[in-house]
Design a protein around this motif. Structure first.
Motif, PDB file in Angstrom:
ATOM      1  N   MET A 157       4.433  -3.842  -8.767  1.00 34.71           N
ATOM      2  CA  MET A 157       4.419  -4.709  -9.896  1.00 34.71           C
ATOM      3  C   MET A 157       2.579  -5.352  -9.979  1.00 34.71           C
ATOM      4  O   MET A 157       1.838  -5.750  -8.885  1.00 34.71           O
ATOM      5  CB  MET A 157       4.730  -5.656  -9.622  1.00 34.71           C
ATOM      6  CG  MET A 157       5.340  -6.922 -10.929  1.00 34.71           C
ATOM      7  SD  MET A 157       5.885  -8.441 -10.959  1.00 34.71           S
ATOM      8  CE  MET A 157       6.899  -8.047 -12.215  1.00 34.71           C
ATOM      9  N   ASN A 158       1.996  -4.524 -11.272  1.00 33.17           N
ATOM     10  CA  ASN A 158       0.526  -5.107 -11.244  1.00 33.17           C
ATOM     11  C   ASN A 158      -0.250  -6.234 -11.738  1.00 33.17           C
ATOM     12  O   ASN A 158       1.357  -7.297 -12.270  1.00 33.17           O
ATOM     13  CB  ASN A 158      -0.791  -4.019 -12.149  1.00 33.17           C
ATOM     14  CG  ASN A 158       0.253  -4.107 -13.831  1.00 33.17           C
ATOM     15  OD1 ASN A 158       0.789  -5.215 -14.567  1.00 33.17           O
ATOM     16  ND2 ASN A 158       0.469  -3.016 -14.009  1.00 33.17           N
ATOM     17  N   ARG A 159      -1.270  -6.802 -11.753  1.00 34.52           N
ATOM     18  CA  ARG A 159      -1.418  -8.572 -12.602  1.00 34.52           C
ATOM     19  C   ARG A 159      -1.001  -8.593 -14.071  1.00 34.52           C
ATOM     20  O   ARG A 159      -0.337  -9.613 -14.202  1.00 34.52           O
ATOM     21  CB  ARG A 159      -3.141  -8.150 -12.560  1.00 34.52           C
ATOM     22  CG  ARG A 159      -3.462  -8.206 -11.405  1.00 34.52           C
ATOM     23  CD  ARG A 159      -4.815  -8.175 -11.765  1.00 34.52           C
ATOM     24  NE  ARG A 159      -5.866  -7.780 -10.498  1.00 34.52           N
ATOM     25  CZ  ARG A 159      -7.050  -8.123 -10.491  1.00 34.52           C
ATOM     26  NH1 ARG A 159      -7.929  -8.880 -11.119  1.00 34.52           N
ATOM     27  NH2 ARG A 159      -7.602  -7.292  -9.214  1.00 34.52           N
ATOM     28  N   ALA A 204       5.033 -11.400  -2.865  1.00 36.10           N
ATOM     29  CA  ALA A 204       5.860 -10.194  -1.663  1.00 36.10           C
ATOM     30  C   ALA A 204       4.904  -9.246  -2.131  1.00 36.10           C
ATOM     31  O   ALA A 204       4.428  -9.194  -2.336  1.00 36.10           O
ATOM     32  CB  ALA A 204       7.356  -9.669  -2.200  1.00 36.10           C
ATOM     33  N   VAL A 205       4.161  -9.017  -0.349  1.00 30.40           N
ATOM     34  CA  VAL A 205       4.068  -7.130  -0.273  1.00 30.40           C
ATOM     35  C   VAL A 205       4.921  -6.544   0.323  1.00 30.40           C
ATOM     36  O   VAL A 205       5.191  -6.163   1.279  1.00 30.40           O
ATOM     37  CB  VAL A 205       2.690  -7.775   0.732  1.00 30.40           C
ATOM     38  CG1 VAL A 205       2.271  -5.854   1.130  1.00 30.40           C
ATOM     39  CG2 VAL A 205       1.530  -8.904   0.854  1.00 30.40           C
ATOM     40  N   VAL A 206       4.472  -5.160  -0.060  1.00 29.97           N
ATOM     41  CA  VAL A 206       5.667  -4.092  -0.409  1.00 29.97           C
ATOM     42  C   VAL A 206       5.100  -2.725   0.067  1.00 29.97           C
ATOM     43  O   VAL A 206       4.017  -2.615  -0.442  1.00 29.97           O
ATOM     44  CB  VAL A 206       6.676  -3.996  -1.413  1.00 29.97           C
ATOM     45  CG1 VAL A 206       7.399  -5.034  -0.963  1.00 29.97           C
ATOM     46  CG2 VAL A 206       5.661  -4.344  -2.533  1.00 29.97           C
ATOM     47  N   PRO A 207       5.549  -1.943   1.018  1.00 28.95           N
ATOM     48  CA  PRO A 207       4.960  -0.329   0.705  1.00 28.95           C
ATOM     49  C   PRO A 207       4.843   0.278  -0.071  1.00 28.95           C
ATOM     50  O   PRO A 207       5.311   0.562  -0.925  1.00 28.95           O
ATOM     51  CB  PRO A 207       5.727   0.266   2.205  1.00 28.95           C
ATOM     52  CG  PRO A 207       6.581  -0.498   2.740  1.00 28.95           C
ATOM     53  CD  PRO A 207       6.409  -2.169   1.402  1.00 28.95           C
ATOM     54  N   ARG A 208       4.353   0.802  -0.814  1.00 29.79           N
ATOM     55  CA  ARG A 208       3.169   1.140  -1.705  1.00 29.79           C
ATOM     56  C   ARG A 208       4.680   2.721  -2.224  1.00 29.79           C
ATOM     57  O   ARG A 208       4.656   2.917  -3.380  1.00 29.79           O
ATOM     58  CB  ARG A 208       1.828   1.777  -1.856  1.00 29.79           C
ATOM     59  CG  ARG A 208       0.344   1.346  -1.888  1.00 29.79           C
ATOM     60  CD  ARG A 208      -0.415   2.360  -2.198  1.00 29.79           C
ATOM     61  NE  ARG A 208      -1.490   1.399  -2.263  1.00 29.79           N
ATOM     62  CZ  ARG A 208      -2.731   2.076  -2.385  1.00 29.79           C
ATOM     63  NH1 ARG A 208      -2.504   3.276  -2.065  1.00 29.79           N
ATOM     64  NH2 ARG A 208      -3.647   0.681  -2.089  1.00 29.79           N
ATOM     65  N   THR A 209       4.817   3.569  -1.215  1.00 29.76           N
ATOM     66  CA  THR A 209       6.376   3.962  -1.333  1.00 29.76           C
ATOM     67  C   THR A 209       6.975   3.801  -2.245  1.00 29.76           C
ATOM     68  O   THR A 209       8.303   4.294  -3.075  1.00 29.76           O
ATOM     69  CB  THR A 209       6.258   4.952   0.089  1.00 29.76           C
ATOM     70  OG1 THR A 209       6.655   3.462   0.913  1.00 29.76           O
ATOM     71  CG2 THR A 209       5.033   5.286   0.385  1.00 29.76           C
TER      72      THR A 209
END
Length: 87
Positions: free
Chosen positions: A1-3, A62-67
Motif C-alpha cells: 500500500m502506498n501513501r 504494518a511492515v510486510v516483506p515486499r515479496t
C-alpha cells in the motif's frame, strides 16, 4: 500500500465515523493541515503522528516483506532480460 492508498483509506475511515478533520484535530491534537497531508498522500512527517492517527481510526501500521506486496520494482536481471538483444 502506498501513501496515496493509505491516505484514501484513512479519509474513508474518518468519514465513516462522520468526523471532520477539524473534529479529529481537537480529539487527537494533530494539526488539521497534517491530517490533510496524510489523507492526500503527501505526508512526510513523523511516524508517531501517522501512528496516532491510524490508531485513533482503529487501524494499525504494518511492515510486510515486499515479496508479499502487490507491486514491486523489477530486479536488475529482469530489466536486462527485457532489453536483451538475444530475445
Amino acid at each position: 500500500m502506498n501513501r496515496i492508498e493509505i491516505g484514501k483509506a484513512l479519509a474513508q475511515a474518518r468519514k465513516e465515523k462522520q468526523l471532520t478533520q477539524r473534529e479529529v484535530q481537537k480529539l487527537t491534537n494533530i494539526n488539521k493541515s497534517t491530517l490533510s497531508e496524510i489523507e492526500n498522500g503527501k505526508f512526510t512527517g513523523s511516524l508517531d503522528i501517522l501512528e496516532r492517527y491510524t490508531h485513533y481510526l482503529d487501524y494499525e501500521l504494518a511492515v510486510v516483506p515486499r515479496t508479499l506486496s502487490k507491486s514491486r520494482l523489477p530486479r536488475w536481471d529482469e530489466v536486462n532480460e527485457l532489453f536483451s538483444e538475444d530475445s
